[in-house]
Structure formats: C-alpha cells, structure tokens
Design an enzyme around this catalytic site. Structure first.
Site, PDB file in Angstrom:
ATOM      1  CB  THR A   1      -0.937   0.047   1.237  1.00  0.00           C
ATOM      2  OG1 THR A   1      -0.165  -0.102   2.430  1.00  0.00           O
ATOM      3  CG2 THR A   1      -1.991  -1.039   1.176  1.00  0.00           C
TER       4      THR A   1
ATOM      5  CG  ASN B   1       0.779   4.078   4.173  1.00  0.00           C
ATOM      6  OD1 ASN B   1      -0.064   3.803   5.007  1.00  0.00           O
ATOM      7  ND2 ASN B   1       1.531   3.158   3.598  1.00  0.00           N
TER       8      ASN B   1
ATOM      9  CD  GLU C   1      -2.863   1.810   5.505  1.00  0.00           C
ATOM     10  OE1 GLU C   1      -2.910   0.647   5.085  1.00  0.00           O
ATOM     11  OE2 GLU C   1      -2.634   2.107   6.667  1.00  0.00           O
TER      12      GLU C   1
HETATM   13  C1  LIG Z   1      -8.479  -2.009  -0.227  1.00  0.00           C
HETATM   14  C2  LIG Z   1      -8.112  -2.033   1.227  1.00  0.00           C
HETATM   15  C3  LIG Z   1      -9.059  -2.444   2.152  1.00  0.00           C
HETATM   16  C4  LIG Z   1      -8.767  -2.493   3.520  1.00  0.00           C
HETATM   17  N1  LIG Z   1      -9.722  -2.890   4.398  1.00  0.00           N
HETATM   18  C5  LIG Z   1      -9.430  -2.950   5.720  1.00  0.00           C
HETATM   19  C6  LIG Z   1     -10.413  -3.367   6.671  1.00  0.00           C
HETATM   20  O1  LIG Z   1     -11.569  -3.655   6.341  1.00  0.00           O
HETATM   21  N2  LIG Z   1     -10.060  -3.433   7.973  1.00  0.00           N
HETATM   22  C7  LIG Z   1      -8.789  -3.111   8.401  1.00  0.00           C
HETATM   23  O2  LIG Z   1      -8.514  -3.202   9.567  1.00  0.00           O
HETATM   24  N3  LIG Z   1      -7.858  -2.677   7.524  1.00  0.00           N
HETATM   25  C8  LIG Z   1      -8.149  -2.597   6.212  1.00  0.00           C
HETATM   26  N4  LIG Z   1      -7.203  -2.178   5.316  1.00  0.00           N
HETATM   27  C9  LIG Z   1      -5.941  -1.681   5.831  1.00  0.00           C
HETATM   28  C10 LIG Z   1      -4.861  -2.723   5.922  1.00  0.00           C
HETATM   29  O3  LIG Z   1      -4.976  -3.293   7.185  1.00  0.00           O
HETATM   30  C11 LIG Z   1      -3.568  -1.944   5.754  1.00  0.00           C
HETATM   31  O4  LIG Z   1      -3.451  -1.575   4.417  1.00  0.00           O
HETATM   32  C12 LIG Z   1      -2.370  -2.712   6.184  1.00  0.00           C
HETATM   33  O5  LIG Z   1      -2.416  -2.718   7.553  1.00  0.00           O
HETATM   34  C13 LIG Z   1      -1.054  -2.114   5.733  1.00  0.00           C
HETATM   35  O6  LIG Z   1      -0.785  -0.923   6.396  1.00  0.00           O
HETATM   36  P1  LIG Z   1       0.691  -0.315   6.535  1.00  0.00           P
HETATM   37  O7  LIG Z   1       1.278  -0.269   5.142  1.00  0.00           O
HETATM   38  O8  LIG Z   1       0.482   1.043   7.141  1.00  0.00           O
HETATM   39  O9  LIG Z   1       1.443  -1.192   7.423  1.00  0.00           O
HETATM   40  C14 LIG Z   1      -7.479  -2.117   3.966  1.00  0.00           C
HETATM   41  C15 LIG Z   1      -6.527  -1.675   3.032  1.00  0.00           C
HETATM   42  C16 LIG Z   1      -6.817  -1.633   1.668  1.00  0.00           C
HETATM   43  C17 LIG Z   1      -5.768  -1.182   0.691  1.00  0.00           C
END
Ligand SMILES: Cc1cc2nc3c(=O)[nH]c(=O)nc-3n(C[C@H](O)[C@H](O)[C@H](O)COP(=O)(O)O)c2cc1C
Length: 189
Positions: A43, A45, A125
C-alpha cells in the site's frame, strides 16, 4: 452491478455525489510496513492532511478510483522505521515507463483506522492495481475517489482481511472498466 458480500454497497453506473473527488499530487510516505510484509498487498500511504476536505470527511471504508504517479528529483536516502525494516526513499527514481508505471492506474484504498491493527489516527492507504518492480517512497501521486465499496471491518484473522481486500480489487477492476467510469481516467491525467 452485482456485488457478492452482505456488507457491499451497490455501486451506481457512474459516480454519484460526493464523487468524484480528485486530489492534487500527494506525497507517498511510509506506513507501518505491514502491507507488503504481512499481507502481501503493498500500500502507498498518503498524509491525510494533503487530501481535499471532502475526502477527509468521508466515512471510514474502502473506496476505488484512478491514480497517477510522478517521480520527483531528490537524492535517495534511507529512513529508519520503528520495529520494521528501514525505508528507502528513492522518490520514484526506479519507476519504469516501459512497465506502464506512469499510466493512469486503477486503485482501491481504505480511509480509516484499520480496526484490525488498532490504529488511532485516520490514514489513507492505497493499493495500486499494477505490478511494480520496485518501491517508490517519496514519489508523488494524485488520485480520484469515484465510489465506495464497503465499510472497514475488524477481522479475527489476517487471512480474512487479505481475502476481502482481494475481493475489493476484483470489484474495483470490474467497475473501473465500465463505461460510466473509464472516461474519468482523464481527471488524473
Ligand atoms: C483495499 C483495502 C481495504 C482495507 N480494508 C481494511 C479493513 O476492512 N479493515 C482493516 O482493519 N484494515 C483494512 N485495510 C488496511 C490494511 O490493514 C492496511 O493496508 C495494512 O495494515 C497495511 O498498512 P501499513 O502499510 O500502514 O502497514 C485495507 C486496506 C486496503 C488497501
């Protein structure tokens, strides 16, 4: 458009208010580093203060749109990150035109607190639906928000989160290929 999960919202044939929302170029900063390492879903940010107010006001959830990345010319450097691998800020120096990295690309993203990870401040993200060869921390990206897919959910397992993000990707790809949405690629050109 036929969605499959009970919490999915129906997606209209073309964007409806408050969409589309289009951002200026925003900085790609390092997150917590879990996206690639733990989830296998990288992702980008974005600092929440760089997006328009209309985007900050959106309810927490998963959205889709288009984006375009632009490198900036700055010396590469490495930044240490708590408890995680250091981050190489290369400002997009290794982005590859022949790989289509500069084209308008489909994107699916979360706005919210990532309940699964118990974050305490709102983050944006983006998962860009494209195969990059290298990271591009420090590059800039502008994106559009064209619609809402689902609320952010808390999950009991990482696998369930990964599974749902993969479904989000399929939904976004399908909608962005439809005739009500493809012309809006131009908004981030
Ligand atoms: C399309 C998409 C959907 C997501 N849906 C959720 C979700 O429903 N619940 C959640 O806790 N995190 C969700 N996330 C967040 C992810 O947990 C997050 O991208 C991951 O922790 C990576 O974060 P970091 O790069 O800051 O470590 C989602 C992220 C994306 C890209």
């Amino acid at each position: 458009m036929g969605n499959t999960r009970p919490f999915d919202k129906p997606i209209p044939d073309s964007p409806e208010s408050p969409f589309p929302i289009v951002t200026d170029f925003c900085d790609i900063v390092s997150g917590f580093g879990r996206g690639s390492a733990e989830l296998g879903i990288p992702t980008a940010n974005i600092p929440i203060e760089q997006v328009p107010e209309a985007a900050r006001d959106l309810e927490q959830g998963v959205y889709f749109g288009y984006c375009r990345i632009e490198p900036i010319s700055k010396e590469e450097h490495t930044e240490p990150r708590d408890n995680h691998r250091d981050v190489e800020y290369n400002y997009g120096k290794y982005l590859d035109e022949s790989n289509g990295d500069f084209e308008v690309l489909p994107v699916v993203f979360s706005i919210g607190l990532n309940p699964f990870y118990h974050n305490t401040h709102k983050t944006i993200e983006l998962h860009i639906i494209h195969k990059f060869h290298r990271d591009f921390y420090g590059a800039r990206l502008r994106f559009s928000i064209l619609g809402y897919i689902r609320p952010e959910l808390d999950y009991t397992t990482k696998e369930a989160l990964i599974n749902d993000i993969n479904k989000d990707i399929i939904i976004a790809q399908r909608v962005l290929k439809s005739e009500g949405y493809t012309p809006l690629r131009a908004q981030v050109q």
